[in-house]
Scaffold this motif. Structure first.
Motif, mmCIF file in Angstrom:
data_model
loop_
_atom_site.group_PDB
_atom_site.id
_atom_site.type_symbol
_atom_site.label_atom_id
_atom_site.label_comp_id
_atom_site.label_asym_id
_atom_site.label_seq_id
_atom_site.Cartn_x
_atom_site.Cartn_y
_atom_site.Cartn_z
ATOM 1 N N UNK A 118 -18.108 64.901 66.139
ATOM 2 C CA UNK A 118 -18.037 65.765 64.965
ATOM 3 C C UNK A 118 -19.392 65.927 64.304
ATOM 4 N N UNK A 119 -19.584 67.060 63.683
ATOM 5 C CA UNK A 119 -20.814 67.316 62.910
ATOM 6 C C UNK A 119 -20.396 67.906 61.561
ATOM 7 N N UNK A 120 -20.887 67.288 60.489
ATOM 8 C CA UNK A 120 -20.555 67.754 59.140
ATOM 9 C C UNK A 120 -21.852 68.015 58.378
ATOM 10 N N UNK A 121 -21.915 69.143 57.710
ATOM 11 C CA UNK A 121 -23.020 69.393 56.776
ATOM 12 C C UNK A 121 -22.425 69.679 55.404
ATOM 13 N N UNK A 122 -22.885 68.936 54.422
ATOM 14 C CA UNK A 122 -22.494 69.187 53.038
ATOM 15 C C UNK A 122 -23.642 69.872 52.309
ATOM 16 N N UNK A 123 -23.279 70.731 51.373
ATOM 17 C CA UNK A 123 -24.318 71.492 50.678
ATOM 18 C C UNK A 123 -24.561 70.908 49.296
ATOM 19 N N UNK A 124 -25.652 70.183 49.181
ATOM 20 C CA UNK A 124 -26.072 69.620 47.905
ATOM 21 C C UNK A 124 -26.987 70.633 47.208
ATOM 22 N N UNK A 125 -27.861 70.162 46.350
ATOM 23 C CA UNK A 125 -28.747 71.082 45.630
ATOM 24 C C UNK A 125 -29.882 70.309 44.976
ATOM 25 N N UNK A 126 -31.055 70.917 44.878
ATOM 26 C CA UNK A 126 -32.120 70.278 44.099
ATOM 27 C C UNK A 126 -31.660 69.965 42.676
ATOM 28 N N UNK A 127 -30.760 70.797 42.137
ATOM 29 C CA UNK A 127 -30.264 70.558 40.775
ATOM 30 C C UNK A 127 -29.531 69.217 40.689
ATOM 31 N N UNK A 128 -28.869 68.836 41.783
ATOM 32 C CA UNK A 128 -28.171 67.553 41.794
ATOM 33 C C UNK A 128 -29.127 66.399 42.004
#
Ligand code: NAI
Length: 299
Positions: A146-156
């Motif tokens: 499996x491959x998972x990408x989560x989308x974070x942010x510089x704001x976080x």
């Protein structure tokens, strides 16, 4: 280098009706993946529902000779998340890749932020990424891939005025990603996060108009595609990406200062500079590695 392909792979991309998610879905499909294009179809704040955006992206993929199915479901509900994963299993018979990308904004200074604005943003970004990953997890584990990408942010990662809800969700996704990387390692499940910057409807009134081209979404997708490819060697990492630049963002710990016995408040005050020193730093991969300098200092 030979082309990195996704033939035989099935991907879910959430929030793929617009912006970054749409670009990820198109790219994965163009490289041979079968794609579940999820999008609830609301506006930037998450209000409203429409199956139009997801279907339009599916139509575009099919027109280009690819395979895709639309899932106009809500990532923020357990039923919606299950429906997204079911769309992959029922239509394509398996699931290999999850890109958690769906997101909304309800920016407000902390003084004025309502409980509803807090809950709704946390629900889509953090709970939504959990729910979709949670629905996918048993299938990824069972197949040993499996491959998972989560989308974070510089704001976080760094905080941002007016985004207490959003930055909390986005930093939460960093911890989530790192723990999934630990728990998935045994099953060849790799989880990583990106902190992108791109000109989309989410940022069009925050970024200068002339940056639309420089910060186009197609300068983010190649990293996402690599992270969800079988060749990607990394897991539990966070990468900043935008405008063609990619860099790993690390959670580091400075050298610190230790007094084994009799630590006082005055000691803390007197050694504040060394306590805040940044170098030399370590980048622990787990709590044991983080404890190592303390154990050494106590010996
Ligand atoms: P966008 O607004 O173009 O795309 C977000 C998509 O998510 C929309 O199509 C929306 O309909 C969908 N969505 C929202 N709530 C949903 C739900 N409950 N269920 C299913 N789909 C839902 O925005 P953009 O910029 O493409 O954002 C994508 C991701 O990247 C978001 O997570 C955002 O927070 C993140 N991000 C974007 C940055 C940028 O510079 N554009 C910066 C940092 C993070």
């Amino acid at each position: 280098m030979s082309e990195l392909r996704f033939d035989g792979r099935v991907a879910v991309v959430t929030g793929a009706g617009h912006g970054l998610g749409r670009r990820h879905a198109l790219e994965l499909a163009a490289r041979g993946a079968k794609v579940v294009v999820n999008d609830l179809g609301g506006d930037r704040s998450g209000s409203g529902v429409s199956s139009g955006p997801a279907q339009q992206v599916v139509d575009e993929i099919v027109k280009n000779g690819g395979e895709a199915v639309a899932s106009p479901d809500n990532v923020a509900t357990p039923e919606g998340a299950q429906a997204i994963v079911q769309a992959a299993l029922e239509t394509f018979g398996k699931l290999d890749i999850v890109v958690n990308n769906a997101g909304i904004l309800r920016d407000k200074s902390f003084k004025n932020m309502t409980v509803e604005e807090w809950d709704t943003v946390i629900a889509v970004h953090l709970r939504g990424s959990f729910l979709v990953s949670n629905a996918a997890w048993p299938h990824l584990r069972e197949q040993g891939y499996g491959r998972i990408v989560n989308t974070s942010s510089p704001a976080g990662l760094f905080g941002n005025f007016g985004q207490a809800n959003y930055s909390t969700a986005k930093m939460g996704l960093v911890g989530f990603t790192k723990t999934l990387a630990h728990e998935g390692a045994k099953y060849d499940i790799k989880a990583n996060a990106i902190a992108p910057v791109a000109w989309t409807r989410m940022t069009e009134d925050l970024l200068p108009a002339e940056s639309a081209e420089v910060l186009s979404v197609d300068k983010v997708t190649p990293l996402v595609a690599y992270l969800v490819h079988e060749d990607n060697p990394s897991s539990g990492e966070v990468y900043t990406v935008g405008g063609g630049r990619i860099a790993r963002i690390i959670v580091a710990e400075g050298p610190g200062w230790t007094k084994k016995d009799g630590l006082t408040v005055e000691d803390v005050a007197a050694n504040w500079e060394q306590i805040n020193a940044e170098e030399p730093f370590i980048v622990p991969r787990n709590p044991m590695e983080q404890m190592a300098p303390l154990m050494q200092a106590l010996q």
